[in-house]
Design an enzyme around this catalytic site. Structure first.
Site, PDB file in Angstrom:
ATOM      1  CD  GLU A 255      -0.335  -6.317  -9.682  1.00 55.15           C
ATOM      2  OE1 GLU A 255      -0.067  -5.099  -9.733  1.00 55.15           O
ATOM      3  OE2 GLU A 255      -0.476  -6.943  -8.614  1.00 55.15           O
TER       4      GLU A 255
ATOM      5  CD  GLU B 156       2.704  -7.281  -3.020  1.00 56.11           C
ATOM      6  OE1 GLU B 156       2.122  -6.267  -3.377  1.00 56.11           O
ATOM      7  OE2 GLU B 156       2.114  -8.366  -2.806  1.00 56.11           O
TER       8      GLU B 156
END
Ligand code: BGC
Length: 916
Positions: free
Chosen positions: A760, A496
């Site tokens: 996260e 990502e």
């Protein structure tokens, strides 16, 4: 004359300039602006010292050159930047500049620095071509697929070596090398590596701009034979980035290309420019494969055979003419951001064995970079493999959460002695490295982690008496270090690593506390603007990749929030001015598609309060609040830029959106539809409620936190506002309770479970569920670390007035509370060093602050006995530089001029026992 040192400690009573910068960088080597801006910070030992006048002089640093600019003595400016106004700057030249500052007593102090110019206007600039390997001659490996990515699958089977040999009749007086790549490059001149930048030239929208960096290479050239070389790899340009394996990762082009300019100023005054052209040659290098996400494979035997490839008359053969791919240099621009560098080295804290030849090395912290390994005792052809992981599961590296990022490096030994392996064109997010195939025992001294990140200048520190909160701050800083890598990314480990806009806007206020991120963000903004479509919609990520829909609420709003923040934090009016049309167009886009003023249409991928827990904030509530917030910031930007008509228009629109918000989502009892913490937070933080409703909404917010046993439910959008809003509403006790909370979900929970960076998700790992779904579970995402701004601003108390920019008017509000007995923050503001800290002992509160010359401060001193307040041992009213402003509900308010102050006051801790 003072040295241009960067320390904030003054040597005398005068107001001394230091940290001289051009376009927000100290001593840049590739300035290409026609009117670059000069700035510096100020320091003085004298209380009340203020700058009164200044003068800037610039002259070219070459024999016989007269000054190109002299402002003469001018009144000291309110802004921190002084734009250049002299004769046109010559390309590839060195300029020395001096700033003189006169203070309020007439005393003068000066400091000097220099900068260099880039390629604008360079004779010979157009002679350069984009060069690389010819794909028709190189065996084309075919587009790499994920399944065969571990073999040599780059479009040209690994980084290439490019070089050009040339002769010089005499050594140049001065030599500058400028280079860029569509891909990644590393420069070598006569066998010496040039500079220490890693992963150059970083990531940009290559179709819009490719950035060159300048280097001083005078000392590397000599009369006789010389060789200029470059290693050229795929990187972001044609390797894997993001989560779509589009065209095998070739997002921007099929193969990497290099462009370079070697500018030689000869002793006779003449200038020669050597550029990348058909005279260069290329060949495969020692690296079989290199990809940012997948990893790198280096062949030690090839490395030995190629040693000296860029030495003068190095003798390495096998080169063939380069492909001159393209001569379009219209996208070439000067680099304006800090380089990516090796920022530190981390030694292992432990090595464990998983079986014969298989070790797990623990570096003790989740970091971003790569491993340097010395291989001893290997036979020719032995291959050592390094796999990287953030966490372990059952003692083994857990890599599922990396998704398709293989994060695997390999080194094939040449044999016969110690061999040092460190990959060059890859980067991983990891705490653990699994080493397999290592011959014999690994001496921990032979392995080290090299931490990579954009080298943003150090700017601030937060410290406090509580060890867990101190660790939280450490995790925030570490996450920032690793995710500020060329562009602000969401995460550094999985497939990502994108420049997600919401993550960046949520974290920017915290980021600018810890480091000077002015140039870093300003470098990224053109890519944010580039993503905006004709309708005014920004995109969720910049550079634009992997997700192409128009941006979601809170994501697209970054296009408004970040330029505004750069103005507030750094006084960067130019960025604001340049972004203003885009900022306005974004708000107009939302308005056009939502004429009823509730943002329900054109919401892109509408992520809501991303990764919230145990709550579901209504997306329309969040979106409409952000709509109002962006209108507000656009209106304020218009005001600052002197656009009265726009200011009025957007203020009015903001008023109407806020009214529509109340009408649709808020009842008379202050209930915000959905009744979630984040719903209340955005309504309160963005000022969408009447005073009466705000009081009720704040009480409901507090009640929700309390009813959950002092737990939060906020996701990305809400979390940054949580502690600040609670504190603003008079519930610092609750903000502290959340800060100290260690039960799930909380920052403390992740800390107690081994977090060394910000996770996260709140539930990245839980005792009940183990790891969250590997599809989305990074252990290094900075968004939830956005509480850092509150640590500096309210816990320690160092902030600026809401109407101030570049810390012209400080607002110092130390907030003792929770389990803390002390807290302090220090920050290099654009005007100089500011600090605020407090400590509590035996019912006496000590508050120490520092206000830079040219700034003033309001200090709110919490005490219930105003007559107990002393400064430097004197009753406060008798202290120099202090003026009373009256009381506020928690104590007294005083105005301070520049300088250092130490206050004491009686203090009865109000909420100390309230902490759960
Ligand atoms: C990223 C986020 C990002 C989000 C959009 C994720 O995959 O890691 O940080 O903002 O997608 O919701």
């Amino acid at each position: 004359m003072t040295q241009d040192t960067s320390g904030a400690d003054a040597t005398g009573n005068a107001v001394e300039p230091y940290a001289l910068a051009v376009e927000q960088r100290e001593r840049p080597r590739e300035v290409d602006d026609r009117e670059p801006r000069f700035s510096w910070r100020l320091r003085s030992r004298r209380r009340g010292a203020a700058p009164a006048a200044f003068r800037v002089e610039v002259h070219e640093s070459a024999p016989g050159h007269a000054p190109v600019w002299d402002t003469g003595q001018l009144p000291y400016p309110a802004e921190v930047f002084v734009p250049y106004g002299g004769a046109t700057l010559r390309p590839a030249a060195t300029y020395r500049w001096r700033v003189t500052v006169w203070d309020d007593t007439g005393a003068a102090a000066e400091a000097e620095s220099w900068f260099e110019t880039g390629l604008r206007g360079l004779d010979g600039f157009d002679g350069a071509a984009w060069i690389g390997a010819d794909p028709l001659l190189a065996p084309e490996a075919g587009p790499p697929t994920v399944s065969d990515r571990s073999r040599a699958t780059s479009s040209l089977a690994g980084p290439r070596l490019l070089r050009r040999a040339f002769r010089l009749d005499e050594a140049p007086r001065r030599a500058r090398l400028f280079a860029t790549a569509r891909g990644l490059y590393e420069l070598h001149l006569n066998g010496v590596r040039v500079g220490d930048e890693e992963l150059a030239p970083g990531w940009t929208e290559y179709a819009l701009r490719t950035l060159y960096r300048g280097h001083d290479v005078t000392g590397l050239l000599a009369a006789g034979p010389n060789t200029l070389g470059a290693v050229l790899g795929d990187g972001w340009f044609c390797g894997y980035v993001g989560f779509d394996a589009l065209r095998g990762g070739r997002h921007y082009g099929a193969a990497p290309r290099l462009a370079a300019w070697l500018v030689l100023d000869m002793p006779d005054g003449g200038r020669t420019v050597l550029t990348t052209d058909g005279r260069w040659e290329e060949r495969p290098g020692d690296t079989q494969y290199a990809d940012l996400l997948m990893g790198e494979h280096v062949d030690g035997a090839a490395r030995r055979a190629l040693s000296g490839w860029a030495a003068p008359e190095g003798g390495v053969g096998g080169f063939r003419p380069v492909l001159v791919a393209d001569r379009d240099l219209s996208t070439v621009r000067a680099e304006t951001g800090p380089p990516v560098r090796v920022l530190r080295e981390v030694a292992p804290v432990g090595v464990s064995s998983l079986g014969p030849g298989q070790l797990v090395v623990d570096f003790g912290e989740n970091l971003v970079g790569r491993v340097r390994l010395t291989v001893r005792g290997a036979g020719a052809g032995d291959t050592v493999t390094l796999r990287h992981a953030e966490v372990l599961e059952g003692g083994e590296p857990y890599t599922e959460n990396l998704r398709r990022a293989e994060a695997t490096d390999r080194y094939t030994a040449r044999g016969g002695g110690p061999e040092v392996f460190e990959p060059r064109f890859t980067v991983h997010g990891f705490r653990y490295a699994e080493v397999s195939g290592y011959p014999g025992d690994l001496d921990p001294a032979d392995i080290t982690a090299r931490v990579l990140g954009s080298d943003t200048p150090e700017a601030g520190e937060f410290a406090c008496s509580d060890a867990l909160v101190g660790r939280l701050q450490g995790n925030i800083v570490r996450g920032q270090r690793g995710n500020f890598l060329s562009v602000p990314t969401d995460c550094p480990q999985r497939d990502e690593r994108l420049g997600w806009l919401a993550d960046a806007q949520i974290f920017a206020p915290t980021a600018s506390r810890n480091r000077d991120v002015s140039a870093f963000f300003a470098r990224w903004l053109p890519d944010v603007l580039h993503g905006q479509d004709e309708d005014g919609a920004f995109r969720d990520v910049a550079p634009l990749l992997s997700t192409y829909r128009e941006a979601a609420p809170a994501w697209g709003d970054a296009g408004v929030i970040i330029p505004w923040h750069l103005y507030r934090a750094y006084g960067d009016l130019r960025a604001l001015e340049c972004c203003f049309p885009a900022m306005a167009a974004w708000v107009e886009h939302i308005h056009r598609h939502n004429p009823d003023l509730l943002w329900t249409r054109r919401t892109g991928n509408n992520y809501g309060d991303w990764l919230q827990v145990d709550a579901e904030t209504r997306k329309d509530v969040l979106a409409t609040a952000y709509f109002a917030h962006s209108c507000d910031l656009v209106a304020r930007a218009a005001e600052v830029l002197g656009r009265a008509g726009d200011a009025e228009r957007f203020h009015a629109l903001r008023g109407r959106v806020a009214a529509a918000f109340r009408e649709a989502y808020v009842d008379g009892r202050g209930r915000v539809a959905g009744e979630t913490q984040t719903g209340y937070l955005v309504a309160l933080a963005f000022g969408l409620l009447t005073e009466e409703l705000a009081g009720r909404a704040a009480a409901r917010l507090a009640a929700d936190v309390e009813a959950r046993g002092n737990r939060l439910t906020t996701g990305f959008a809400g979390v940054a506002l949580l502690c600040p809003v609670l504190t603003e509403c008079g519930r610092a006790d609750l903000a502290y309770a959340l800060l100290h909370q260690t039960a799930y979900p909380s920052w403390g929970f992740s800390l107690l479970h081994g977090a060394t960076t910000i996770w996260e998700r709140w539930d990245g790992w839980t005792p009940e569920g183990g790891f969250q779904a590997p599809e989305m579970n990074s252990f290094n995402h900075y968004s939830l670390g956005s509480v850092g701004d509150w640590l500096y601003g309210r816990v320690a108390g160092l902030d600026q007035d809401p109407a101030s920019s570049a810390y012209r008017r400080l607002l110092l509000r130390p907030t003792p509370g929770g389990l803390l007995t002390s807290a302090s923050a220090r920050q290099e503001t654009p005007r100089g060093e500011a600090a605020c800290g407090w400590s509590l002992a035996d019912g006496t509160l000590t508050v120490e602050v520092r206000v830079p010359p040219g700034s003033e401060a309001t200090l709110e001193l919490p005490t219930d006995e105003t007559e107990s307040v002393h400064e430097g041992g004197l009753p406060w009213a008798a202290a120099g530089g202090v003026a009373g402003l009256g009381t506020y509900p928690g104590g007294i308010r005083v105005a301070l001029r520049s300088g250092r102050y130490a206050f004491t006051a009686r203090y009865a801790a109000p909420g100390a026992n309230d902490v759960a």
